[in-house]
Design a protein around this motif. Structure first.
Motif, short mmCIF file in Angstrom:
data_model
loop_
_atom_site.label_atom_id
_atom_site.label_comp_id
_atom_site.label_asym_id
_atom_site.label_seq_id
_atom_site.Cartn_x
_atom_site.Cartn_y
_atom_site.Cartn_z
N ASN A 171 42.44 38.52 45.82
CA ASN A 171 42.53 37.09 46.10
C ASN A 171 42.94 36.38 44.81
OD1 ASN A 171 42.18 34.45 46.81
ND2 ASN A 171 40.11 34.73 47.65
N PRO A 172 44.01 35.58 44.81
CA PRO A 172 44.45 34.92 43.57
C PRO A 172 43.42 33.93 43.03
CG PRO A 172 46.04 34.55 45.36
CD PRO A 172 44.92 35.36 45.90
N GLU A 173 42.67 33.27 43.91
CA GLU A 173 41.62 32.34 43.44
C GLU A 173 40.54 33.11 42.69
OE1 GLU A 173 40.14 30.21 46.79
OE2 GLU A 173 42.10 29.39 47.31
N LEU A 174 40.16 34.26 43.23
CA LEU A 174 39.15 35.08 42.57
C LEU A 174 39.64 35.57 41.22
CD1 LEU A 174 36.44 36.62 42.67
CD2 LEU A 174 37.66 38.47 43.81
N VAL A 175 40.89 35.99 41.14
CA VAL A 175 41.45 36.46 39.88
C VAL A 175 41.44 35.33 38.85
CG1 VAL A 175 43.56 37.30 38.77
CG2 VAL A 175 42.85 38.25 40.96
N ALA A 176 41.80 34.11 39.27
CA ALA A 176 41.80 32.97 38.35
C ALA A 176 40.39 32.67 37.87
CB ALA A 176 42.41 31.75 39.04
N ARG A 177 39.41 32.72 38.77
CA ARG A 177 38.02 32.46 38.36
C ARG A 177 37.53 33.53 37.39
NH1 ARG A 177 33.98 31.80 43.03
NH2 ARG A 177 32.61 31.58 41.25
#
Length: 191
Positions: A96-102
């Motif tokens: 998930n890109p949001e998870l990677v950013a977090r």
């Protein structure tokens, strides 16, 4: 989980006409399923590495059961010589890109906290100029503690000496005053 077998050359040759399984007279259903399985290639199989055929464990168990019931001299471990267990490639789901950013933000935060913890006691003062006034205060306090310790040691040694010296005079003078006239030794008659 493994549920298939990459059939070796021996199993493929045994199923061909004139092979080792022909005299066993396999049931038509089992023979058809085995031939169909040996005709397929695995999804990840490449033709450059040679013929690779997938056979399910269920078919192998049925073949083994049939050979045992017929008291065949052909053993399953001999047929499976050169075969390998087929482990399919595990496909990882995309992240998930949001998870990677977090996770990246958290890694940066942790790295900054670690850097601050490591550099907490590092000062920017130039060591050539002698340091700050707080450094002088720390040095004076350490010298003061050392002087007090040495002074206490000297006073303790002196007091122990005086106490021992004066105490020994009192002890030995009292013993001398208690026994002023010593008794003469008794004289024994001559023999």
């Amino acid at each position: 989980m493994a549920s298939h077998l990459l059939a070796g050359e021996r199993l493929v040759r045994a199923l061909l006409p004139g092979g080792e399984l022909e005299p066993e007279q396999l049931p038509p259903r089992l023979r058809a399923e085995l031939e169909a399985a040996l005709g397929e290639k695995p999804e990840g199989g490449d033709s450059a590495s040679g013929p690779a055929h997938l056979v399910s464990f269920r078919l192998i168990r049925e073949l083994h059961q049939y050979l045992r019931e017929r008291d065949s001299t052909l053993y399953l471990h001999e047929l499976l010589e050169g075969s390998e267990i087929y482990l399919p490639e595990v496909v990882k789901p995309p992240r998930n890109p949001e998870l990677v950013a977090r996770l990246e933000k958290i890694k940066i935060q942790l790295a900054n906290e670690e850097y601050k913890r490591i550099t907490r006691n590092v000062t920017c003062q130039d060591s050539k100029h002698g340091g700050t006034l707080s450094d002088l205060g720390k040095q004076v306090r350490s010298v003061k503690a050392l002087v007090i310790t040495i002074f206490n040691f000297i006073v303790t040694v002196a007091a122990a000496f005086v106490c021992t010296y004066l105490g020994s005079q009192y002890v030995f003078t009292e013993m001398a005053s208690k026994n002023p006239d010593p008794l003469p030794f008794p004289s024994f008659p001559p023999l």
